[in-house]
Design an enzyme around this catalytic site. Sequence first.
Site, PDB file in Angstrom:
ATOM      1  CG  HIS A 142      -1.892   0.919   1.399  1.00 37.97           C
ATOM      2  ND1 HIS A 142      -1.723   1.970   1.881  1.00 37.97           N
ATOM      3  CD2 HIS A 142      -3.313   0.745   1.186  1.00 37.97           C
ATOM      4  CE1 HIS A 142      -2.789   2.845   1.981  1.00 37.97           C
ATOM      5  NE2 HIS A 142      -3.912   2.210   1.444  1.00 37.97           N
ATOM      6  CG  ASP A 219       0.351  -2.795   6.142  1.00 39.03           C
ATOM      7  OD1 ASP A 219      -0.726  -2.779   6.926  1.00 39.03           O
ATOM      8  OD2 ASP A 219       0.288  -1.983   4.900  1.00 39.03           O
ATOM      9  CD  GLN A 222      -6.994  -4.515   3.915  1.00 36.01           C
ATOM     10  OE1 GLN A 222      -8.293  -4.987   4.113  1.00 36.01           O
ATOM     11  NE2 GLN A 222      -7.231  -3.148   3.705  1.00 36.01           N
ATOM     12  CE  LYS A 245      -7.561  -0.398   6.030  1.00 38.02           C
ATOM     13  NZ  LYS A 245      -8.214   0.277   5.065  1.00 38.02           N
ATOM     14  CB  CYS A 383      -3.510   3.415  -1.486  1.00 40.28           C
ATOM     15  SG  CYS A 383      -4.835   4.724  -1.207  1.00 40.28           S
TER      16      CYS A 383
END
Length: 425
Positions: A142, A219, A222, A245, A383
């Site tokens: 991202h 990261d 998600q 999220k 993104c």
Amino acid sequence: MSIQPVTRLPRGTPQAASPPRLNVARIREDFPILRQKIHGKPLVYLDNAATAQKPQVVLDVVNRFYKTENSNVHRGVHWLSQKATEDYEAARVKVQRFLNAAQAREIIFVRGTTEGINLVAQSFGRAHVRAGDEIVISHMEHHSNIVPWQILCEEKGAVLRVVPISDRGEFLFEEYEKLLNERTRLVSVVHLSNSLGTINPVRKIIELAHSKNIPVLVDGAQAVPHINVDVQELDCDFYTFSGHKLYGPTGIGVLYGKAGLLEAMPPYQGGGDMISSVTFEKTTYNVLPHKFEAGTPHIAGVIGLGAALDYLTAAGLDTVAAHEHQLLQYATEAVQDIAGLRLIGTAREKAGVLAFVMDNAHPHDIGQILDQEGVAIRTGHHCCQPVMDRFGVPATARASLGIYNTKEDIDALVAGLHKVKEMFG
Ligand SMILES: Cc1ncc(COP(=O)(O)O)c(C=O)c1O
């Protein structure tokens, strides 16, 4: 054209005994927003990778905070302030348990994944990265896991190295191996790709980096709503995610860091709460985690995030993962019948995301036609412009799954796509 079906359950999904079935009808009752009609049609929300909806319990906790205990934390002796501080710090312990971090002081509250990565880039990066050093990321990151490193590299004269990905959208481990060297200062990779759905082999990625004494940031924006994450088992040095999220409020997120690394890092921002003492001559800094939480934090957000974690934990992440896996498989098979539709992202380990393009129809048109049917998906580059370049497309249409999605939602998506096909041939 051949579309690879999703074949494997995400890591963390039990394979032997199947987890209990998710009672989705019951879950849906918890999300008031889903009762709405959009353009006269029942809302089908398939934009969970952008942000997820909030259960009533999260809305109630945030509302109750402002109604009955609103006060600043860590500073007051009065009852409200002590209660707010207690709830704020209790939420930190909930995050610690959720990630299985060794200590609560390893949990730093930030605005979201973006701020978590910027914190590491600016603080760890400022302290450890010199001219000629290298930072390794992957091609599927991202923008928030690209740009902070570019800013750092520019400032320091360091170099950004990028691990390529395959045509299926999988991390090329052998290429990664070749990129690591004595100048590599940090590896920063996405756990679950928002544009492709790929689940990266982060445990293996970390193991290899550690064999060369290189720390790793993951990261997890998600990943956390879909996969059980255990930071001690992964042995990652940093892990970051966003509350919104994960069925929590916007504006709040988490950076996990190993205590030893965080202790040695300089503060990210200066201000109230992050200090131990201040004179004009010299300031000394507060202990972890407060050293990295300058100023009044998003107290209601933190408490709401705690409620969201309780909610997801009660539903059972393994149960949720199995439910979403079935839906993804169902959706992947259903779109095979649509001639001219090409999936972007067909990794063998995949979760939550169905991204695609269609002959003759721009993703924007797909999104608009689906919207008229009450179906909310996202279109654009998500993104991840380098991912679009890699697959030679300007944009994709992306349906992304959440805890409350059903086969009927997928049927509505597919029916809408058939309409697109009729209109655009
Ligand atoms: C993989 C990934 N990383 C980072 C981010 C940035 O998250 P936020 O905007 O919540 O900071 C996102 C958001 O879509 C994402 O999907």
